[in-house]
Enzyme design. Structure first.
Site, PDB file in Angstrom:
ATOM      1  N   CYS A 119      -4.314  13.867  -3.681  1.00 59.44           N
ATOM      2  CA  CYS A 119      -4.872  15.020  -2.950  1.00 59.44           C
ATOM      3  C   CYS A 119      -5.845  15.822  -3.801  1.00 59.44           C
ATOM      4  O   CYS A 119      -6.576  16.656  -3.270  1.00 59.44           O
ATOM      5  CB  CYS A 119      -3.758  15.951  -2.494  1.00 59.44           C
ATOM      6  SG  CYS A 119      -2.626  15.211  -1.336  1.00 59.44           S
ATOM      7  N   HIS A 253      -5.126  23.978  -1.957  1.00 67.09           N
ATOM      8  CA  HIS A 253      -4.798  22.731  -1.261  1.00 67.09           C
ATOM      9  C   HIS A 253      -3.847  23.047  -0.112  1.00 67.09           C
ATOM     10  O   HIS A 253      -2.910  23.829  -0.258  1.00 67.09           O
ATOM     11  CB  HIS A 253      -4.138  21.768  -2.255  1.00 67.09           C
ATOM     12  CG  HIS A 253      -3.672  20.498  -1.611  1.00 67.09           C
ATOM     13  ND1 HIS A 253      -4.474  19.754  -0.768  1.00 67.09           N
ATOM     14  CD2 HIS A 253      -2.487  19.840  -1.677  1.00 67.09           C
ATOM     15  CE1 HIS A 253      -3.802  18.699  -0.348  1.00 67.09           C
ATOM     16  NE2 HIS A 253      -2.598  18.730  -0.881  1.00 67.09           N
ATOM     17  N   ASN A 283      -1.430  18.205   6.031  1.00 69.31           N
ATOM     18  CA  ASN A 283      -1.989  17.906   4.712  1.00 69.31           C
ATOM     19  C   ASN A 283      -2.930  16.703   4.847  1.00 69.31           C
ATOM     20  O   ASN A 283      -2.477  15.586   5.057  1.00 69.31           O
ATOM     21  CB  ASN A 283      -0.839  17.605   3.745  1.00 69.31           C
ATOM     22  CG  ASN A 283      -1.315  17.259   2.351  1.00 69.31           C
ATOM     23  OD1 ASN A 283      -2.505  17.087   2.111  1.00 69.31           O
ATOM     24  ND2 ASN A 283      -0.363  17.151   1.432  1.00 69.31           N
TER      25      ASN A 283
HETATM   26  N1  ACO Z   1      12.939  17.315  10.417  1.00 68.85           N
HETATM   27  C1  ACO Z   1      14.184  17.760  10.353  1.00 68.85           C
HETATM   28  N2  ACO Z   1      14.933  17.709   9.222  1.00 68.85           N
HETATM   29  C2  ACO Z   1      14.352  17.178   8.141  1.00 68.85           C
HETATM   30  C3  ACO Z   1      13.036  16.689   8.135  1.00 68.85           C
HETATM   31  C4  ACO Z   1      12.328  16.764   9.345  1.00 68.85           C
HETATM   32  N3  ACO Z   1      11.050  16.356   9.464  1.00 68.85           N
HETATM   33  N4  ACO Z   1      12.739  16.241   6.909  1.00 68.85           N
HETATM   34  C5  ACO Z   1      13.826  16.440   6.137  1.00 68.85           C
HETATM   35  N5  ACO Z   1      14.814  17.004   6.886  1.00 68.85           N
HETATM   36  C6  ACO Z   1      16.153  17.382   6.481  1.00 68.85           C
HETATM   37  C7  ACO Z   1      16.606  16.673   5.247  1.00 68.85           C
HETATM   38  O1  ACO Z   1      17.159  15.413   5.575  1.00 68.85           O
HETATM   39  C8  ACO Z   1      17.632  17.640   4.698  1.00 68.85           C
HETATM   40  O2  ACO Z   1      18.827  17.446   5.396  1.00 68.85           O
HETATM   41  P1  ACO Z   1      20.239  17.471   4.611  1.00 68.85           P
HETATM   42  O3  ACO Z   1      20.303  18.852   4.023  1.00 68.85           O
HETATM   43  O4  ACO Z   1      21.207  17.194   5.705  1.00 68.85           O
HETATM   44  O5  ACO Z   1      20.119  16.400   3.595  1.00 68.85           O
HETATM   45  C9  ACO Z   1      17.098  19.003   5.102  1.00 68.85           C
HETATM   46  O6  ACO Z   1      16.140  18.764   6.125  1.00 68.85           O
HETATM   47  C10 ACO Z   1      16.436  19.751   3.974  1.00 68.85           C
HETATM   48  O7  ACO Z   1      15.559  18.852   3.282  1.00 68.85           O
HETATM   49  P2  ACO Z   1      14.745  19.310   2.038  1.00 68.85           P
HETATM   50  O8  ACO Z   1      13.981  18.146   1.519  1.00 68.85           O
HETATM   51  O9  ACO Z   1      15.630  20.056   1.098  1.00 68.85           O
HETATM   52  O10 ACO Z   1      13.748  20.364   2.703  1.00 68.85           O
HETATM   53  P3  ACO Z   1      12.760  21.313   1.977  1.00 68.85           P
HETATM   54  O11 ACO Z   1      13.034  22.696   2.361  1.00 68.85           O
HETATM   55  O12 ACO Z   1      12.629  20.975   0.518  1.00 68.85           O
HETATM   56  O13 ACO Z   1      11.371  20.897   2.647  1.00 68.85           O
HETATM   57  C11 ACO Z   1       9.421  19.564   2.299  1.00 68.85           C
HETATM   58  C12 ACO Z   1      10.899  19.565   2.567  1.00 68.85           C
HETATM   59  C13 ACO Z   1       8.704  20.287   3.415  1.00 68.85           C
HETATM   60  C14 ACO Z   1       8.925  18.113   2.228  1.00 68.85           C
HETATM   61  C15 ACO Z   1       9.159  20.277   0.963  1.00 68.85           C
HETATM   62  O14 ACO Z   1       9.950  19.734  -0.043  1.00 68.85           O
HETATM   63  C16 ACO Z   1       7.711  20.171   0.527  1.00 68.85           C
HETATM   64  O15 ACO Z   1       6.824  20.762   1.117  1.00 68.85           O
HETATM   65  N6  ACO Z   1       7.429  19.449  -0.573  1.00 68.85           N
HETATM   66  C17 ACO Z   1       6.070  19.297  -1.087  1.00 68.85           C
HETATM   67  C18 ACO Z   1       5.420  18.211  -0.327  1.00 68.85           C
HETATM   68  C19 ACO Z   1       3.955  18.145  -0.599  1.00 68.85           C
HETATM   69  O16 ACO Z   1       3.287  19.143  -0.694  1.00 68.85           O
HETATM   70  N7  ACO Z   1       3.464  16.934  -0.703  1.00 68.85           N
HETATM   71  C20 ACO Z   1       2.079  16.709  -0.799  1.00 68.85           C
HETATM   72  C21 ACO Z   1       1.618  16.531  -2.170  1.00 68.85           C
HETATM   73  S1  ACO Z   1      -0.058  16.236  -2.199  1.00 68.85           S
HETATM   74  C22 ACO Z   1      -0.466  14.583  -2.131  1.00 68.85           C
HETATM   75  O17 ACO Z   1      -1.090  14.115  -3.027  1.00 68.85           O
HETATM   76  C23 ACO Z   1      -0.059  13.698  -0.993  1.00 68.85           C
END
Ligand code: ACO
Length: 335
Positions: A119, A253, A283
């Site tokens: 990204c 970003h 994203n």
């Molecule tokens: N819908 C419903 N529930 C979900 C989903 C979904 N789409 N995805 C995950 N969950 C569940 C998980 O299974 C978990 O359940 P559990 O507690 O029973 O195990 C629960 O939701 C919480 O999951 P977390 O991963 O702890 O959720 P978090 O609050 O951390 O949010 C997220 C996840 C949004 C992915 C966050 O970690 C994030 O934004 N990370 C950064 C991602 C990012 O920016 N990536 C891009 C990088 S740039 C590039 O180069 C591509």
């Protein structure tokens, strides 16, 4: 690396963008995987994203964005002597998507190559183009940032599927009399590479059972993102002898509204200085920052003399910031 611009002034003199027509809403995703509009909006701020049509490839998005950027700059394809396409989803590994775009815009004298920095690709690419224009290797560069991540997502993995979208932006860089880029800070941490990768996509053999889908440790990437979005912005500001108060427009970003809010709060940016469009596009990887620039141009925020700070982060793990004193009277519409 960190560097303050010296010598010739180089700026963005044209800006273009393109997103696919198809809008995919959170509710539609809830019909594909076990998720909900509420979860996606709460955790990411995303309401919808664009998805490329089956026949659309990265060069198609790039070409449309590039044509707009050339028009905005008032130059023709043959005036361009460098084309860089920052993407992790090129049409194919080779020929480079940049070469395909160069041919289609008529940039017959141009060097053309793709750049891979996740990204952060667009930030790396504008730093490279800046160096080549400032150093006199080329006169005019076209830099495209974009991705069609929908092609490399596992459409049954809710933890990644809901986060990404497709789109591209393009800029023209050339010398100007004053203003333009003031400095850059770019970095990479290969040790964190395992937290965000596309296995089975290159010469490294993975087990047969590992499919070529984007794989991410969301929590680790979140922690990394909140750290570098702040440290990189602070570093480039300090290098350039500027402060957060000096910045008029902050273009982070667009990965997740929580990451953007965290960085803006830590840095001390009020909401009105922060550009946000992750709600509409998700994203878009390398497309994220140029699409956000186009948004800011469209709503009149990018006026000559405005100080603009951009910070990206992504796979690698990589990050990058640029500080620019805007010089261009943009006439592009809102992305
Ligand atoms: N819908 C419903 N529930 C979900 C989903 C979904 N789409 N995805 C995950 N969950 C569940 C998980 O299974 C978990 O359940 P559990 O507690 O029973 O195990 C629960 O939701 C919480 O999951 P977390 O991963 O702890 O959720 P978090 O609050 O951390 O949010 C997220 C996840 C949004 C992915 C966050 O970690 C994030 O934004 N990370 C950064 C991602 C990012 O920016 N990536 C891009 C990088 S740039 C590039 O180069 C591509």
């Amino acid at each position: 690396m960190i560097a303050r611009a010296n010598g010739n002034h180089v700026s963005i003199t044209g800006l273009g963008w393109h997103v696919p027509e198809r809008v995919l809403t959170n509710d539609e995703l809830a019909g594909i995987v076990d998720t909900s509009d509420e979860w996606i909006r709460d955790r990411t701020g995303i309401r919808q994203r664009r998805i490329a049509a089956p026949e659309e490839a990265m060069s198609d998005l790039s070409l449309a964005a590039s044509r707009r950027a050339l028009e905005d700059a008032g130059v023709r394809g043959e005036d361009i002597d460098l084309v860089i396409v920052a993407t992790v989803t090129p049409d194919m590994m080779f020929p480079a998507t940049a070469a395909l775009v160069a041919e289609q815009i008529g940039a017959t004298r141009a060097a053309a190559y793709d750049l891979s920095a996740g990204c952060t690709g667009f930030m790396y690419a504008i730093a490279q183009a800046y160096g080549m224009v400032a150093g006199g290797l080329v006169q005019r560069a076209l830099v495209v940032g974009g991705d069609i991540l929908s092609r490399i997502l596992n459409w049954s993995d809710r933890s990644t599927l809901v986060l990404f979208g497709d789109g591209a932006g393009a800029v023209v860089l050339e010398r100007v009399d004053e203003g333009g880029f003031l400095g850059f800070e770019l970095g990479a941490d290969g040790a964190g590479g395992r937290e965000l990768l596309l296995p089975s996509s290159g010469s490294r053999k993975f087990e047969d059972s590992v499919p070529p889908y984007l794989t991410m440790n969301g929590r680790e990437v979140f922690k990394f993102a909140t750290r570098v979005m702040v440290s990189s912005a602070e570093a480039v500001l300090e290098e350039c002898g500027r402060t957060v108060e000096d910045v008029d427009v902050y273009v982070p970003h667009q990965a997740n509204v929580r990451i953007i809010d965290h960085a803006a709060r830590k840095l001390g940016f009020p909401d009105e200085k922060v550009v946000v469009n992750v709600d509409r596009y998700g994203n878009t990887s390398s497309g994220s920052i140029p699409l956000a620039l186009a948004d800011a141009a469209g709503d009149g925020r990018l006026q000559p003399g405005k100080l603009v700070l951009m910070t990206g982060m992504g796979a690698g793990l990589t990050w990058g910031s640029a500080l620019i004193e805007w010089t261009h009277e943009t006439n592009g519409a809102t992305a």
